[in-house]
Design a protein around this motif. Structure first.
Motif, PDB file in Angstrom:
ATOM      1  N   ILE A 127       5.189  30.875  -9.572  1.00 43.11           N
ATOM      2  CA  ILE A 127       5.677  30.180  -8.589  1.00 43.11           C
ATOM      3  C   ILE A 127       4.708  29.778  -7.487  1.00 43.11           C
ATOM      4  O   ILE A 127       4.109  30.809  -6.675  1.00 43.11           O
ATOM      5  CB  ILE A 127       7.205  30.433  -7.907  1.00 43.11           C
ATOM      6  N   ASP A 128       4.399  28.690  -7.047  1.00 42.52           N
ATOM      7  CA  ASP A 128       3.594  28.401  -5.977  1.00 42.52           C
ATOM      8  C   ASP A 128       3.936  26.936  -5.448  1.00 42.52           C
ATOM      9  O   ASP A 128       4.580  26.331  -6.194  1.00 42.52           O
ATOM     10  CB  ASP A 128       1.881  28.481  -6.411  1.00 42.52           C
ATOM     11  N   ASP A 129       3.227  26.640  -4.347  1.00 49.22           N
ATOM     12  CA  ASP A 129       3.316  25.352  -3.934  1.00 49.22           C
ATOM     13  C   ASP A 129       2.669  24.080  -4.794  1.00 49.22           C
ATOM     14  O   ASP A 129       1.690  24.522  -5.381  1.00 49.22           O
ATOM     15  CB  ASP A 129       2.919  25.230  -2.454  1.00 49.22           C
ATOM     16  N   GLN A 130       3.443  23.232  -4.903  1.00 46.25           N
ATOM     17  CA  GLN A 130       2.755  22.078  -5.985  1.00 46.25           C
ATOM     18  C   GLN A 130       1.410  21.425  -5.668  1.00 46.25           C
ATOM     19  O   GLN A 130       0.632  21.248  -6.590  1.00 46.25           O
ATOM     20  CB  GLN A 130       3.757  21.010  -6.084  1.00 46.25           C
ATOM     21  N   THR A 131       0.570  21.655  -4.461  1.00 44.54           N
ATOM     22  CA  THR A 131      -0.391  21.533  -4.100  1.00 44.54           C
ATOM     23  C   THR A 131      -1.493  22.593  -4.517  1.00 44.54           C
ATOM     24  O   THR A 131      -2.584  22.411  -4.498  1.00 44.54           O
ATOM     25  CB  THR A 131      -0.697  21.250  -2.498  1.00 44.54           C
ATOM     26  N   GLN A 132      -0.933  23.863  -4.809  1.00 49.89           N
ATOM     27  CA  GLN A 132      -1.561  25.078  -5.107  1.00 49.89           C
ATOM     28  C   GLN A 132      -1.566  25.441  -6.469  1.00 49.89           C
ATOM     29  O   GLN A 132      -2.709  26.181  -7.021  1.00 49.89           O
ATOM     30  CB  GLN A 132      -1.296  26.312  -4.149  1.00 49.89           C
ATOM     31  N   THR A 133      -0.784  24.986  -7.439  1.00 49.60           N
ATOM     32  CA  THR A 133      -0.491  25.344  -8.713  1.00 49.60           C
ATOM     33  C   THR A 133      -1.853  25.354  -9.586  1.00 49.60           C
ATOM     34  O   THR A 133      -2.063  26.135 -10.459  1.00 49.60           O
ATOM     35  CB  THR A 133       0.425  24.883  -9.348  1.00 49.60           C
ATOM     36  N   HIS A 134      -2.747  24.546  -9.525  1.00 50.77           N
ATOM     37  CA  HIS A 134      -3.679  23.987 -10.349  1.00 50.77           C
ATOM     38  C   HIS A 134      -4.814  25.084 -10.246  1.00 50.77           C
ATOM     39  O   HIS A 134      -5.873  25.131 -10.894  1.00 50.77           O
ATOM     40  CB  HIS A 134      -4.196  22.796 -10.113  1.00 50.77           C
ATOM     41  N   HIS A 135      -4.725  25.766  -8.919  1.00 51.69           N
ATOM     42  CA  HIS A 135      -5.808  26.765  -8.697  1.00 51.69           C
ATOM     43  C   HIS A 135      -5.646  27.864  -9.631  1.00 51.69           C
ATOM     44  O   HIS A 135      -6.615  28.565 -10.427  1.00 51.69           O
ATOM     45  CB  HIS A 135      -5.813  27.367  -7.344  1.00 51.69           C
ATOM     46  N   LEU A 136      -4.453  28.216 -10.127  1.00 47.93           N
ATOM     47  CA  LEU A 136      -4.052  29.078 -11.053  1.00 47.93           C
ATOM     48  C   LEU A 136      -4.402  28.718 -12.407  1.00 47.93           C
ATOM     49  O   LEU A 136      -5.013  29.766 -13.041  1.00 47.93           O
ATOM     50  CB  LEU A 136      -2.495  29.365 -11.065  1.00 47.93           C
ATOM     51  N   LEU A 137      -4.431  27.864 -12.817  1.00 50.16           N
ATOM     52  CA  LEU A 137      -5.125  27.199 -13.863  1.00 50.16           C
ATOM     53  C   LEU A 137      -6.648  27.323 -13.993  1.00 50.16           C
ATOM     54  O   LEU A 137      -7.307  27.743 -15.018  1.00 50.16           O
ATOM     55  CB  LEU A 137      -4.724  25.818 -14.326  1.00 50.16           C
ATOM     56  N   GLU A 138      -7.152  26.849 -12.770  1.00 49.60           N
ATOM     57  CA  GLU A 138      -8.674  26.976 -12.574  1.00 49.60           C
ATOM     58  C   GLU A 138      -9.045  28.347 -12.744  1.00 49.60           C
ATOM     59  O   GLU A 138     -10.255  28.764 -13.311  1.00 49.60           O
ATOM     60  CB  GLU A 138      -8.966  26.416 -11.236  1.00 49.60           C
ATOM     61  N   ALA A 139      -8.226  29.477 -12.102  1.00 48.06           N
ATOM     62  CA  ALA A 139      -8.635  30.630 -12.258  1.00 48.06           C
ATOM     63  C   ALA A 139      -8.418  31.396 -13.637  1.00 48.06           C
ATOM     64  O   ALA A 139      -8.723  32.736 -13.799  1.00 48.06           O
ATOM     65  CB  ALA A 139      -7.811  31.457 -11.343  1.00 48.06           C
ATOM     66  N   GLY A 140      -7.737  30.572 -14.624  1.00 48.75           N
ATOM     67  CA  GLY A 140      -7.542  31.151 -15.951  1.00 48.75           C
ATOM     68  C   GLY A 140      -6.215  32.106 -16.049  1.00 48.75           C
ATOM     69  O   GLY A 140      -6.094  32.890 -16.856  1.00 48.75           O
ATOM     70  N   LEU A 141      -5.262  31.908 -14.880  1.00 49.35           N
ATOM     71  CA  LEU A 141      -4.490  32.832 -14.954  1.00 49.35           C
ATOM     72  C   LEU A 141      -3.109  32.272 -15.680  1.00 49.35           C
ATOM     73  O   LEU A 141      -2.029  33.035 -15.863  1.00 49.35           O
ATOM     74  CB  LEU A 141      -4.078  33.101 -13.316  1.00 49.35           C
ATOM     75  N   VAL A 142      -3.049  30.900 -16.040  1.00 45.04           N
ATOM     76  CA  VAL A 142      -1.903  30.360 -16.483  1.00 45.04           C
ATOM     77  C   VAL A 142      -2.338  29.671 -17.742  1.00 45.04           C
ATOM     78  O   VAL A 142      -3.488  29.035 -17.642  1.00 45.04           O
ATOM     79  CB  VAL A 142      -0.991  29.579 -15.658  1.00 45.04           C
ATOM     80  N   ASN A 143      -1.615  29.077 -18.427  1.00 46.67           N
ATOM     81  CA  ASN A 143      -2.256  28.022 -19.612  1.00 46.67           C
ATOM     82  C   ASN A 143      -2.074  26.754 -19.252  1.00 46.67           C
ATOM     83  O   ASN A 143      -2.428  25.881 -19.529  1.00 46.67           O
ATOM     84  CB  ASN A 143      -1.097  28.231 -20.750  1.00 46.67           C
ATOM     85  N   ALA A 144      -1.125  26.578 -18.210  1.00 44.30           N
ATOM     86  CA  ALA A 144      -0.770  25.207 -17.888  1.00 44.30           C
ATOM     87  C   ALA A 144       0.055  25.179 -16.572  1.00 44.30           C
ATOM     88  O   ALA A 144       0.472  26.301 -16.013  1.00 44.30           O
ATOM     89  CB  ALA A 144       0.139  24.375 -18.852  1.00 44.30           C
ATOM     90  N   CYS A 145       0.075  23.908 -15.783  1.00 44.28           N
ATOM     91  CA  CYS A 145       0.768  23.785 -14.479  1.00 44.28           C
ATOM     92  C   CYS A 145       1.294  22.660 -14.214  1.00 44.28           C
ATOM     93  O   CYS A 145       0.815  21.498 -14.626  1.00 44.28           O
ATOM     94  CB  CYS A 145      -0.280  24.578 -13.368  1.00 44.28           C
TER      95      CYS A 145
END
Length: 300
Positions: A127-145
């Motif tokens: 869970i993160d703010d909708q403006t920040q979730t893509h950073h988790l994908l960019e870091a390779g921490l999730v499959n999708a966002c």
């Protein structure tokens, strides 16, 4: 110069546990061995990576290395699971997805239900703010966002999902107490609002745009839970921005009052994922894109 796996493993364990002792337990070696490996890595890189505090903290250069190692580990796990279709000891396939709290609290799970059950998917939701979730994908921490970012990152695809509309509301009792005679800049400076968390800028943007009030110029509660956030507004703690999904019936029944119709805001959401997807994520993606048109407003 190449990173040695044992040294990197020791650094990663300390960074993630916050302790040389806990890292030693995790790796099943002595704390002195962990210390030696981290020191060797720091000497090799010529940089201090770990601040020896309680708990230990990584330095800025340490954060860059941590992100790289987490990304590498995740991609290796993802590659192995892609080859196998699932974890070796389980019939289930785990997918890590980053989402904003409001989507999770309203439309996301019902929309994913059929694909999750049919494909034997286990969801690991971040869970993160909708403006920040893509950073988790960019870091390779999730499959999708799910993100408000329209443009796809390198090696990724971004597909429009639709829009969520937010409206500024207050309970009937709160409205009668504070806003019955109208809303002004001076009144808002002394009336409590309800904000999700420090990353939530939607409310701040509205007050800045329409009343010239910036953060620190008005009182507010921070309630970082979608369900409790709405409860706080219903209970009269303050006024705030809520998604239409949660409040349309309550407005119609008079429980909530829309206090600033001009503040209504539609937030466009996008589904980001790596171009190379597992069959399970591909099925979930297709299912999500196909069904959000029935629950979210069109982005066209």
């Amino acid at each position: 110069m190449a990173l040695q796996s044992k040294q990197s493993e020791a650094f990663l364990a300390v960074a993630e546990t916050g302790s040389f002792e806990l890292a030693a337990e995790k790796l099943n070696i002595t704390a002195s061995a962990v210390t030696l490996r981290v020191q060797t890595l720091e000497k090799q890189l010529g940089q201090v990576l770990i601040l020896r505090e309680r708990p230990c903290r990584v330095t800025q250069i340490g954060k860059e290395l941590l992100q790289h190692l987490q990304h590498t580990r995740f991609m290796e796990q993802n590659l192995l699971q892609s080859f196998q279709g699932k974890a070796a000891t389980s019939i289930f396939y785990k997918l890590k997805i980053a989402t904003n709290a409001d989507s999770l609290a309203t439309w996301l799970l019902p929309t994913l239900q059929k694909s999750v059950l049919q494909q034997h998917i286990l969801l690991d939701l971040k869970i993160d703010d909708q403006t920040q979730t893509h950073h988790l994908l960019e870091a390779g921490l999730v499959n999708a966002c799910i993100s408000t970012e329209q443009n796809a990152m390198k090696a990724c695809v971004a597909q429009p999902l639709g829009k969520m509309t937010y409206r500024m509301v207050a309970s009937q009792a709160f409205y009668q107490q504070y806003f019955k005679e109208g809303i002004s800049r001076e009144i808002l400076k002394h009336v409590p609002a309800v904000i999700f968390n420090e990353k939530d800028q939607l409310h701040h943007a509205m007050l800045t745009q329409h009343f010239g009030l910036t953060e620190g110029m008005f009182p507010y509660h921070s309630v970082p839970s979608s369900t409790a956030f709405m409860d706080a507004i219903l209970l009269g703690f303050g006024y705030g921005m809520l998604p239409e999904f949660q409040i349309e019936n309550r407005i119609n029944h008079g429980e909530l009052v829309e206090i600033m119709p001009f503040a209504e805001t539609a937030i466009a959401l996008y589904w980001h994922h790596w171009k190379q997807q597992s069959p399970q994520l591909e099925d979930l993606t297709q299912h999500l894109i196909r069904h959000t048109q029935h629950v979210l407003q069109t982005t066209q």
